[in-house]
Design a protein around this motif. Structure first.
Motif, mmCIF file in Angstrom:
data_model
loop_
_atom_site.group_PDB
_atom_site.id
_atom_site.type_symbol
_atom_site.label_atom_id
_atom_site.label_comp_id
_atom_site.label_asym_id
_atom_site.label_seq_id
_atom_site.Cartn_x
_atom_site.Cartn_y
_atom_site.Cartn_z
ATOM 1 N N PRO A 17 0.825 -1.212 0.000
ATOM 2 C CA PRO A 17 0.000 0.000 0.000
ATOM 3 C C PRO A 17 0.855 1.256 0.000
ATOM 4 C CG PRO A 17 0.038 -0.994 2.184
ATOM 5 C CD PRO A 17 0.718 -1.960 1.274
ATOM 6 N N PHE A 18 0.338 2.309 -0.613
ATOM 7 C CA PHE A 18 0.999 3.592 -0.549
ATOM 8 C C PHE A 18 0.913 4.137 0.878
ATOM 9 C CE2 PHE A 18 -0.412 4.006 -5.177
ATOM 10 C CZ PHE A 18 0.832 3.625 -5.661
ATOM 11 N N THR A 19 1.877 4.951 1.262
ATOM 12 C CA THR A 19 1.917 5.546 2.593
ATOM 13 C C THR A 19 1.854 7.068 2.475
ATOM 14 O OG1 THR A 19 4.324 5.783 2.646
ATOM 15 C CG2 THR A 19 3.406 3.648 3.344
ATOM 16 N N ALA A 20 1.655 7.721 3.621
ATOM 17 C CA ALA A 20 1.666 9.182 3.641
ATOM 18 C C ALA A 20 3.009 9.711 3.157
ATOM 19 C CB ALA A 20 1.359 9.689 5.045
ATOM 20 N N ASP A 21 4.084 8.982 3.457
ATOM 21 C CA ASP A 21 5.408 9.418 3.005
ATOM 22 C C ASP A 21 5.524 9.361 1.479
ATOM 23 O OD1 ASP A 21 6.312 9.980 5.536
ATOM 24 O OD2 ASP A 21 7.310 8.029 5.805
ATOM 25 N N ASP A 22 4.892 8.348 0.856
ATOM 26 C CA ASP A 22 4.894 8.281 -0.605
ATOM 27 C C ASP A 22 4.246 9.524 -1.195
ATOM 28 O OD1 ASP A 22 6.094 5.737 -0.798
ATOM 29 O OD2 ASP A 22 4.163 4.745 -0.491
ATOM 30 N N TYR A 23 3.080 9.898 -0.637
ATOM 31 C CA TYR A 23 2.371 11.068 -1.152
ATOM 32 C C TYR A 23 3.125 12.356 -0.839
ATOM 33 C CZ TYR A 23 -1.510 7.977 -2.226
ATOM 34 O OH TYR A 23 -2.287 6.968 -2.752
ATOM 35 N N LEU A 50 -4.929 14.742 -8.528
ATOM 36 C CA LEU A 50 -5.169 14.794 -7.092
ATOM 37 C C LEU A 50 -5.039 13.407 -6.471
ATOM 38 C CD1 LEU A 50 -5.907 16.715 -4.773
ATOM 39 C CD2 LEU A 50 -8.314 16.137 -5.160
ATOM 40 N N VAL A 51 -5.545 12.394 -7.158
ATOM 41 C CA VAL A 51 -5.413 11.021 -6.665
ATOM 42 C C VAL A 51 -3.939 10.634 -6.586
ATOM 43 C CG1 VAL A 51 -5.888 8.597 -7.185
ATOM 44 C CG2 VAL A 51 -7.676 10.304 -7.514
ATOM 45 N N HIS A 52 -3.195 10.954 -7.615
ATOM 46 C CA HIS A 52 -1.768 10.612 -7.661
ATOM 47 C C HIS A 52 -0.987 11.301 -6.542
ATOM 48 C CE1 HIS A 52 2.223 9.857 -9.300
ATOM 49 N NE2 HIS A 52 2.469 11.144 -9.238
ATOM 50 N N LEU A 53 -1.307 12.544 -6.253
ATOM 51 C CA LEU A 53 -0.513 13.327 -5.311
ATOM 52 C C LEU A 53 -0.929 13.158 -3.859
ATOM 53 C CD1 LEU A 53 -0.279 16.588 -7.429
ATOM 54 C CD2 LEU A 53 1.635 15.084 -6.836
ATOM 55 N N THR A 54 -2.203 12.806 -3.618
ATOM 56 C CA THR A 54 -2.706 12.760 -2.236
ATOM 57 C C THR A 54 -3.434 11.475 -1.869
ATOM 58 O OG1 THR A 54 -4.898 13.710 -2.723
ATOM 59 C CG2 THR A 54 -3.083 15.263 -2.376
ATOM 60 N N GLY A 55 -3.875 10.716 -2.851
ATOM 61 C CA GLY A 55 -4.707 9.558 -2.573
ATOM 62 C C GLY A 55 -6.159 9.912 -2.332
ATOM 63 N N TYR A 56 -6.513 11.186 -2.484
ATOM 64 C CA TYR A 56 -7.889 11.629 -2.220
ATOM 65 C C TYR A 56 -8.668 11.750 -3.519
ATOM 66 C CZ TYR A 56 -11.832 14.608 -0.889
ATOM 67 O OH TYR A 56 -13.093 15.112 -0.686
ATOM 68 N N GLN A 57 -9.841 11.124 -3.526
ATOM 69 C CA GLN A 57 -10.753 11.236 -4.657
ATOM 70 C C GLN A 57 -12.141 11.517 -4.105
ATOM 71 O OE1 GLN A 57 -10.393 8.223 -7.623
ATOM 72 N NE2 GLN A 57 -12.382 8.606 -8.521
ATOM 73 N N PRO A 58 -12.647 12.734 -4.270
ATOM 74 C CA PRO A 58 -13.991 13.042 -3.762
ATOM 75 C C PRO A 58 -15.024 12.070 -4.321
ATOM 76 C CG PRO A 58 -12.882 15.035 -4.515
ATOM 77 C CD PRO A 58 -12.044 13.877 -4.964
ATOM 78 N N THR A 59 -16.006 11.748 -3.495
ATOM 79 C CA THR A 59 -17.054 10.834 -3.961
ATOM 80 C C THR A 59 -17.856 11.436 -5.103
ATOM 81 O OG1 THR A 59 -18.489 11.677 -2.197
ATOM 82 C CG2 THR A 59 -17.261 9.661 -1.739
ATOM 83 N N ALA A 60 -17.928 12.761 -5.142
ATOM 84 C CA ALA A 60 -18.611 13.447 -6.246
ATOM 85 C C ALA A 60 -17.878 14.748 -6.527
ATOM 86 C CB ALA A 60 -20.061 13.733 -5.884
ATOM 87 N N ILE A 61 -17.695 15.053 -7.800
ATOM 88 C CA ILE A 61 -17.081 16.317 -8.196
ATOM 89 C C ILE A 61 -18.206 17.295 -8.502
ATOM 90 C CG2 ILE A 61 -15.583 17.461 -9.878
ATOM 91 C CD1 ILE A 61 -14.133 14.809 -10.230
ATOM 92 N N THR A 62 -18.311 18.347 -7.689
ATOM 93 C CA THR A 62 -19.438 19.273 -7.790
ATOM 94 C C THR A 62 -18.940 20.692 -8.024
ATOM 95 O OG1 THR A 62 -19.530 19.884 -5.431
ATOM 96 C CG2 THR A 62 -20.604 17.814 -6.079
ATOM 97 N N GLU A 63 -19.884 21.629 -7.970
ATOM 98 C CA GLU A 63 -19.540 23.033 -8.164
ATOM 99 C C GLU A 63 -18.776 23.621 -6.985
ATOM 100 O OE1 GLU A 63 -23.175 22.906 -5.705
ATOM 101 O OE2 GLU A 63 -22.451 21.823 -7.474
ATOM 102 N N ARG A 64 -18.711 22.894 -5.867
ATOM 103 C CA ARG A 64 -17.966 23.388 -4.712
ATOM 104 C C ARG A 64 -16.456 23.235 -4.958
ATOM 105 N NH1 ARG A 64 -22.435 20.669 -2.160
ATOM 106 N NH2 ARG A 64 -23.646 22.102 -0.845
ATOM 107 N N LEU A 65 -15.709 24.266 -4.643
ATOM 108 C CA LEU A 65 -14.275 24.272 -4.910
ATOM 109 C C LEU A 65 -13.520 23.302 -4.018
ATOM 110 C CD1 LEU A 65 -11.814 25.631 -6.352
ATOM 111 C CD2 LEU A 65 -11.667 27.131 -4.342
ATOM 112 N N ALA A 91 -8.015 10.302 3.654
ATOM 113 C CA ALA A 91 -7.104 9.977 2.555
ATOM 114 C C ALA A 91 -5.742 9.614 3.115
ATOM 115 C CB ALA A 91 -6.983 11.152 1.601
ATOM 116 N N VAL A 92 -5.076 8.655 2.489
ATOM 117 C CA VAL A 92 -3.774 8.197 2.982
ATOM 118 C C VAL A 92 -2.771 9.339 3.023
ATOM 119 C CG1 VAL A 92 -1.841 6.639 2.534
ATOM 120 C CG2 VAL A 92 -4.194 5.852 2.150
ATOM 121 N N GLY A 93 -2.853 10.248 2.053
ATOM 122 C CA GLY A 93 -1.903 11.349 2.012
ATOM 123 C C GLY A 93 -2.253 12.519 2.906
#
Length: 385
Positions: A17-23, A50-65, A91-93
């Motif tokens: 698994p990727f770690t926080a240090d990887d991100y 964003l997924v590559h750099l932090t491991g975070y992928q919002p469940t939905a991409i909306t008009e909110r920044l 998120a792992v990162g």
């Protein structure tokens, strides 16, 4: 630059698994690359970057920044809507960055503005919404922006050992799907039915997402990106099978061309030609060679045989958290191939109204300067029923 293994990676099915240090390392590299490119920083919207750099992928991409702000010498900051902050914190990162949330009714651009140097030029994700870019420009009018593909095209191009293990696993799963599809009946079935079989097999062998299942039979094979349709596959058809998706978050993409029953001499000759071109492209892979030279090596074989006008696309593309990304193996791409890059080699010949042939493997350059295929199924034309 990420470290890469000295030898070709194994196609293990349970990568570490990727770690926080990887991100953290990836974000640091992105900020440093931005500085090298003369940028004040990088703004990363939800999506592959964003997924590559932090491991975070919002469940939905909306008009909110939602935006990750990276700048040399500064702690990474992820600006998120308050209602999505709990997911971002998981998120792992997340431990490698600062989270700054904003609530509905407040101006998200005012929250983000203090993170941006006035007068700075920033790289921004290609898939950022126009309304968000315009909002940031309105909040800090002295800033300017350039797309990440233009400013930092190699941001995700070089994979580390953990990423290579995932691509190896995805390639092995695609190979297993191909081995199984050879067992099904082709003649008398629609292209869509074979495509559904391929999609099912990819999922059975561990893919979480199927991105494409091209099944181009007979004259449809002369369209490189033919979408499987209702044509009934017949005996005597050449059939192009191009399929892939994501496993462990990383891509697979392979193409083999099969024949229903015995092929004609011409069909064998064209298939052998494409196979020779694919091998020439692979043999060209070595440290320091320009990406365009991989294209040149494969294209020369086809052109010298008199079929150059029927090879109508680039020889390859990068692959990673998406199935198509830089680098591209095409004339004019002078960036060198370096260890850890992963890309397809997929020459083809397409005879309009008749048939097409394409053979594709995903390839990387190892630290010892040699090419390594992530696909191991035979290139020889398979005969199916």
């Amino acid at each position: 630059m990420p470290s890469t293994p000295a030898a070709a990676p194994e196609a293990g099915d349970a990568p570490a698994p990727f770690t926080a240090d990887d991100y953290r390392a990836r974000m640091d590299r992105a900020a440093a690359s931005a500085a090298d490119a003369g940028l004040a920083g990088v703004l990363v919207a939800p999506g592959p970057d964003l997924v590559h750099l932090t491991g975070y992928q919002p469940t939905a991409i909306t008009e909110r920044l939602t935006v990750l702000v990276l700048a040399p010498g500064r702690e990474p900051v992820l600006v998120v809507p308050t209602l999505e902050a709990p997911d971002a914190e998981k998120a792992v990162g997340a431990p490698a960055l600062t989270l700054r949330d904003w609530t509905d009714g407040k101006d998200p651009y005012a929250v983000t503005a203090p993170l941006l140097d006035g007068g700075g030029r920033f790289g921004i994700s290609d898939n950022a919404w126009a309304m968000h870019l315009l909002g940031l420009q309105g909040a800090v009018p002295s800033t300017s922006y350039v797309s990440l593909t233009e400013a930092l095209p190699m941001l995700r191009a070089v994979k580390d050992a953990h990423e290579l293990a995932r691509i190896a696993a995805a390639g092995a799963a695609a190979d297993r799907a191909y081995e199984e599809i050879l067992k099904v009946r082709f003649a008398g079935r629609r292209e869509t039915e074979v495509a559904a079989d391929l999609a099912r097999l990819l999922m059975e062998f561990g893919h979480s997402q199927v991105d494409f299942t091209v099944v181009g039979s007979g004259p449809n094979g002369a369209n490189p990106h033919h979408e499987a349709g209702e044509r009934v596959i017949e005996r005597g058809d050449m059939v192009v099978l191009d399929f892939g998706g994501l496993k462990h978050g990383y891509g697979s993409d392979t193409t083999r061309t099969v024949h229903v029953g015995e092929p004609t001499d011409e069909e064998r000759r064209v298939h052998d030609l494409v196979r020779e071109a694919q091998q020439a492209g692979f043999e060209a892979v070595r440290a320091g060679i320009a990406c365009q030279d991989v294209d040149r090596a494969a294209r020369k074989v086809i052109t010298d045989a008199g079929y150059g006008e029927y090879f109508i696309h680039r020889t390859g593309h990068g692959i990673g958290v998406t199935t198509h990304e830089p680098p591209y193996m095409i004339e004019g791409e002078e960036r060198p191939v370096v260890p850890g890059m992963c890309f397809s080699i997929e020459p083809g010949v397409y005879l309009p109204g008749r048939f097409g042939v394409r053979i594709e493997d995903i390839v990387t350059l190892t630290e010892d300067g040699t090419g390594h295929r992530f696909n191991a199924t035979p290139h020889a034309m398979a005969i199916v029923e």
